[in-house]
Design an enzyme around this catalytic site. Structure first.
Site, short mmCIF file in Angstrom:
data_model
loop_
_atom_site.label_atom_id
_atom_site.label_comp_id
_atom_site.label_asym_id
_atom_site.label_seq_id
_atom_site.Cartn_x
_atom_site.Cartn_y
_atom_site.Cartn_z
CG HIS A 5 5.15 5.00 -3.96
ND1 HIS A 5 5.89 3.84 -3.91
CD2 HIS A 5 6.07 6.01 -3.95
CE1 HIS A 5 7.16 4.13 -3.84
NE2 HIS A 5 7.31 5.44 -3.89
CD GLU A 7 11.07 2.03 -5.60
OE1 GLU A 7 10.97 0.91 -6.13
OE2 GLU A 7 10.26 2.48 -4.78
CG HIS A 63 7.11 10.38 -3.47
ND1 HIS A 63 7.49 10.02 -2.19
CD2 HIS A 63 7.50 9.35 -4.27
CE1 HIS A 63 8.10 8.84 -2.21
NE2 HIS A 63 8.14 8.41 -3.47
CG HIS A 65 9.93 7.07 -8.11
ND1 HIS A 65 8.55 7.07 -8.09
CD2 HIS A 65 10.30 6.86 -6.82
CE1 HIS A 65 8.12 6.86 -6.86
NE2 HIS A 65 9.17 6.74 -6.05
P1 13P Z 1 15.52 5.81 -2.42
O1 13P Z 1 16.03 6.87 -1.49
O2 13P Z 1 16.03 4.44 -2.04
O3 13P Z 1 15.77 6.14 -3.86
O4 13P Z 1 13.94 5.70 -2.21
C1 13P Z 1 13.09 6.79 -2.42
C2 13P Z 1 11.76 6.38 -2.93
O5 13P Z 1 11.02 7.24 -3.37
C3 13P Z 1 11.35 4.97 -2.92
O6 13P Z 1 10.21 4.75 -3.68
ZN ZN Z 2 9.02 6.55 -4.01
#
Ligand code: 13P
Ligand code: ZN
Length: 280
Positions: A224, A129, A154, A152
């Site tokens: 996401h 990202e 989830h 970021h």
């Molecule tokens: P990375 O491991 O490349 O940081 O990706 C994880 C992710 O959550 C992508 O949206």
């Molecule tokens: Zn992600």
């Protein structure tokens, strides 16, 4: 060891603590999530790195000229970052044309502990990202904003909200989040932004995300996860924790077959009147 080096170290300690929570809460399955931090103000010494090579981005980041951005590595698990943030991350130095960059190991800047031996990570590259992280830092610098951290992750209940067709708008989601718990309005009076599903790791998701940050500090990416900006990693985590709690309350009521009552509009207005601008 200089004062600045200590500061970077202490931020890395906070990051390790928070990545442990992300993992424990089930928001960080496999390599889910990434973090970045604009450390330019912490860098005083000029680093002559042995490992750095010059590369070029596809686009120019005008406001990141001569900046240093700490980033988590692609494919790195948050539970591993909790144990070894220094060696599973890297530092990108954007050069004075805003388009060329060098990548450094964190150990070029601070004395790091020996890497935890981990055959899973033969090479650390920037998070997938990266376009979004850099676009946001560029935007934050352009607007002279104080936020330097981007998180970021989830969170399960937040993602679940975006799977419900009739709820897929910022307005509807904010109504739920504010309605479930007063802290949500206190901490996020502006609510959260919402971006319809977009391919992860692309320039497109980066463009949509910086646009949404014009009015928000937390953005939900449909199906996401979410992305938050703040002055430090702990506050970024707080924001996500608060909204995830609201989403969880909503689903708990629903799964017990009750319709949640929601805070009334006048109660939400009362919160705005009493608390607006008191929390930052
Ligand atoms: P990375 O491991 O490349 O940081 O990706 C994880 C992710 O959550 C992508 O949206
Ligand atoms: Zn992600």
């Amino acid at each position: 060891m200089s004062k600045n080096v200590k500061t970077l170290n202490s931020h890395l300690k906070d990051i390790s603590e928070i990545t442990g929570y992300l993992s424990q809460r089930g928001w960080a399955e496999a390599n889910a999530g990434n973090i970045s931090f604009n450390i330019t103000d912490l860098i005083r010494k000029k680093v002559v790195a042995k490992t750095a090579y010059v590369n070029k981005f596809k686009k120019q980041f005008t406001y990141l000229k001569n900046s240093y951005i700490w980033l988590t590595g692609a494919g790195v698990r948050m539970r591993d970052l909790a144990k070894d943030a220094e060696n599973l991350s890297l530092i990108v130095n954007i050069l004075d044309d805003g388009i060329s960059y060098k990548i450094y190991k964190v150990s070029e800047f601070i004395k790091t502990k020996r890497p935890v031996k981990n055959d899973l990570y033969p090479e650390i590259k920037p998070t997938s990202e990266l376009p979004t992280h850099l676009a946001i830092h560029n935007y934050l610098c352009e607007k002279k904003m104080t936020e330097k951290f981007i998180l970021h992750t989830h969170p399960t209940e937040l993602i679940a909200l975006t799977q419900i067709k009739k709820l897929k708008s910022a307005e509807k989601i904010n109504k739920i989040l504010w309605g479930m718990h007063p802290e949500t309005k206190i901490f996020l009076p502006e609510g959260i932004g919402f971006i319809p599903y977009t391919l992860p790791g692309t320039e497109r998701i980066a463009e949509l995300t910086i646009k949404a940050f014009e009015n928000h500090r937390v953005i939900l990416w449909e199906k996401h996860g979410c992305i938050a900006i703040s002055e430090n990693i702990i506050k970024a985590y707080d924001l996500i924790e608060i909204i995830t709690k609201s989403a969880k309350i909503f689903f708990l009521c629903k799964s017990a077959k009750f319709r949640p009552e929601y805070l009334a509009d006048y109660q939400i207005k009362e919160l705005s009147d009493k608390y607006l601008h008191t929390i930052n």
